[in-house]
Every structure is written in structure tokens, then in C-alpha cells.
Scaffold this active site. Structure first.
Site, short mmCIF file in Angstrom:
data_model
loop_
_atom_site.label_atom_id
_atom_site.label_comp_id
_atom_site.label_asym_id
_atom_site.label_seq_id
_atom_site.Cartn_x
_atom_site.Cartn_y
_atom_site.Cartn_z
N LYS A 93 -104.54 -28.09 -57.46
CA LYS A 93 -105.68 -28.81 -58.94
C LYS A 93 -106.53 -27.11 -58.83
CE LYS A 93 -104.41 -33.58 -59.49
NZ LYS A 93 -105.33 -35.24 -59.61
N LYS A 108 -95.54 -36.16 -63.72
CA LYS A 108 -95.82 -36.07 -65.11
C LYS A 108 -96.45 -34.65 -65.24
CE LYS A 108 -99.77 -39.10 -63.60
NZ LYS A 108 -100.25 -40.59 -63.51
N LYS A 113 -91.14 -32.80 -55.81
CA LYS A 113 -90.96 -34.05 -56.65
C LYS A 113 -91.52 -34.78 -57.76
CE LYS A 113 -94.67 -37.29 -55.39
NZ LYS A 113 -96.22 -37.51 -54.49
#
Ligand code: TRP
Length: 328
Positions: free
Chosen positions: A112, A195, A192
Site C-alpha cells: 500500500k 476493488k 486477485k
């Protein structure tokens, strides 16, 4: 006594079928024989920049989604994290028994923060708050997706270090990983379903039927020859089928595949229909909940129940650590 379960989900972003089959369906099943605490983690959501109104609406929408999926606010405690201030309070204490080195090894943090101009300290401390979420309720089991296993390992280390420093208080929580944790993107079956990858890469639980049909129909099935191995796209369609269809249907299609007679267009039609049989009642239930218009009351009642447990556990923690009692 039923074991206590805790799990959390971020409110921002759309609930997709990877979340549903990988975690939420587990949450629902666990209600049968566990004491369940389910939390919409808005403090985790603000580790990255998010518009306040968007955040607030997202928390309410996530509550609607979860109840529609089968989380029963009568049987389980369902609430929004920020309504119970003890989460952040315990997180500070846990930050003091967490190794800095451990936090630098968290793969979710590395992912992230990679390439970001601004990386908040909150993002770095994210797993500490997660440990606080779980242990504030002294939960023993945590249904999560596969990607959270490392955070759970850290939660256990934090519990252990707290206990050895201040005395036995917290259990060491273990993850329960859902079977459907490995649903891949239909548009790119080597990554994967998520969103963050964009619209084309996930199927929302509340998505319109026409849009889901389109995504399933255009799912990538072949990525060039691979010898005898099933291509990742076809394997992914079978994965979704396993999760949503009855075993006979799956077995029949697997036989056809093995015989070399399976048409992918047929496989896609069956996947779509099976998936919609799972999603239609959820979508209908959500519409009813919106019409009833009382989700904020439900969340307030949940927060009250959660806080009763949290307040008592924090009272004991303060005492063990040598801190002062809360002012009145
Ligand atoms: N980090 C989790 C996720 O991204 C969300 C979460 C926050 C959580 N607190 C938690 C999950 C506590 C389980 C238990 O999915």
C-alpha cells in the site's frame, strides 16, 4: 461458553464476491455457534485520504451490505469502529509493545505504501489498530481473507508480549480463512479480485445483473497454450462455480471439461446463473433494509453493546499497565 469471534471490514470500496465468499459468508455461518463481534473499521479507512462525506456514507452502506448478506444484528454485535473510542486507546498501548521491525515487514504495508508520495504513520500502524480491534474483545477466532494471515500473526505476537510484560490477559487469536479466498479477477485471472484494481476486476455483491452478466461473459478464459493445465481464467470460473452451485452441477461441468466437450460460453452461463441465485436474495434484502430506514439505529445499538465489553476490558488493561482510571 461459545467462543468469541471478531472480524472487521473497511467501509470504503465496494463489497465484491471475493470478500463475500472469502470472508463474509464465513461471518454469517459463525453466528450459529459463536459469540460474534463484527466491525466496520472506519479508523483503518482514514489511513489513506478519504473525503469525510464519502467515508460516512460508506460506513452506512457497508452496514446495509453486511446485514443484507446475513449478519444478524440481534445475534451478533455489528457496529462502526469509531463509535467505540477504546479501539484507538488500546492501539496506543499496543504500539508500545509492538516491534518497529515487525511493522516494517508487513507485506500489506509494503504494497500500500509502494510508490506513494505521502505515506501516513497511520498506514504503518494499521496492524497495531487491527490487533487492538480483536483483542479489545478478547476474541479467539478471526474470520478473514488469506491476505490477513500475516496481520493475525502479528496480533498474536502483540498479545504474547503484552501478557509477558503485564500478566496474562489476552488470548492469542487465530485466523479462520474462507475457502473462496482465492477468487481472481475475471478480466485478468492472474491477479486477485480486488476493488483497488478497478471496475473490470471485480464483481460487486450489489452490482446490477446486466453488468454482472457482461463481466462473466467477457471473462478471460485463454491466455495461450499451457499444455494440459487448465488456464487460470477457466480455473477461476470453476472456483466461482464451486462456491455458488450445487456439487452435481460442478461435477457435470468438470466431466465435460475433462472430455473436451465443454463450451466456455456454456460454463459462463452456468456460472452467471449460479452466482445470481446467491446474489439475488441478498440484493432484495438490501432494498428492504434501505426502505426500512433504521440502519443508523441498528448501528447505535450495536456500538452500545460493543462498548460495554470494551470499557470493562480497558478498565482492567489500564490498571495492569499502571495507568490512571478514566476521568468521569
Ligand atoms: N485489515 C482488515 C482487512 O483489510 C480489516 C480489519 C481491521 C480487520 N481490523 C480487523 C480484520 C480485525 C479482522 C480483524 O481486511
Amino acid at each position: 461458553m461459545a467462543k468469541r469471534v471478531f472480524s472487521g471490514i473497511q467501509p470504503t470500496g465496494t463489497l465484491h464476491i471475493g470478500n463475500y465468499f472469502g470472508a463474509i459468508r464465513n461471518w454469517v455461518a459463525l453466528q450459529e455457534d459463536h459469540d460474534c463481534v463484527y466491525c466496520i473499521v472506519d479508523y483503518h479507512a482514514i489511513t489513506v485520504e478519504v473525503d469525510p462525506q464519502v467515508l460516512h456514507d460508506a460506513s452506512i452502506n457497508m452496514a446495509l451490505d453486511l446485514i443484507a448478506c446475513g449478519i444478524d444484528p440481534e445475534r451478533s454485535i455489528l457496529f462502526v469502529q469509531s463509535a467505540v473510542p477504546e479501539h484507538t486507546e488500546l492501539a496506543w498501548i499496543f504500539g508500545c509493545v509492538t516491534s518497529y521491525g515487525d511493522l516494517t515487514r508487513m507485506t500489506q504495508f509494503k504494497d500500500k505504501s509502494a510508490g506513494k508520495k505521502f505515506v501516513s504513520a497511520g498506514l504503518f500502524n494499521y496492524p497495531v489498530l487491527q490487533a487492538a480491534d480483536i483483542l479489545l474483545y478478547r476474541a479467539e477466532e478471526v474470520p478473514v481473507g488469506e491476505d490477513q494471515v500475516q496481520h493475525l500473526e502479528l496480533s498474536r505476537r502483540i498479545a504474547r508480549r503484552f501478557n509477558s510484560r503485564f500478566g496474562e490477559f489476552f488470548p492469542e487469536p487465530t485466523p479462520i480463512v474462507g475457502k473462496g479466498a482465492r477468487i481472481m479477477s475475471l478480466a485478468d485471472p492472474e491477479r486477485k479480485m480486488s476493488k483497488s484494481a478497478g471496475e473490470a476486476h471485480y464483481i460487486g455483491v450489489m452490482e446490477e445483473e446486466a453488468s454482472i452478466r457482461k463481466k462473466v461473459r467477457s471473462a478471460v478464459t485463454d491466455l495461450g497454450p499451457r499444455g494440459d493445465e487448465m488456464s487460470p481464467g477457466v480455473a477461476n470460473l470453476f472456483e466461482i462455480l464451486e462456491l455458488s452451485a450445487d456439487p452435481e452441477t460442478v461435477a457435470e461441468l468438470r466431466r465435460e471439461y475433462a472430455a473436451g466437450t465443454l463450451m466456455y460460453s456454456h460454463l459462463k452461463d452456468v456460472v452467471f446463473e449460479s452466482l445470481m441465485r446467491v446474489l439475488r436474495p441478498i440484493q432484495a434484502r438490501r432494498a428492504e433494509l434501505v426502505a426500512a430506514g433504521n440502519v443508523e439505529e441498528i448501528l447505535a445499538a450495536g456500538a452500545e453493546k460493543a462498548r460495554r465489553i470494551a470499557r470493562e476490558n480497558m478498565r482492567q488493561v489500564r490498571e495492569m499497565v499502571g495507568l490512571f482510571p478514566c476521568a468521569r
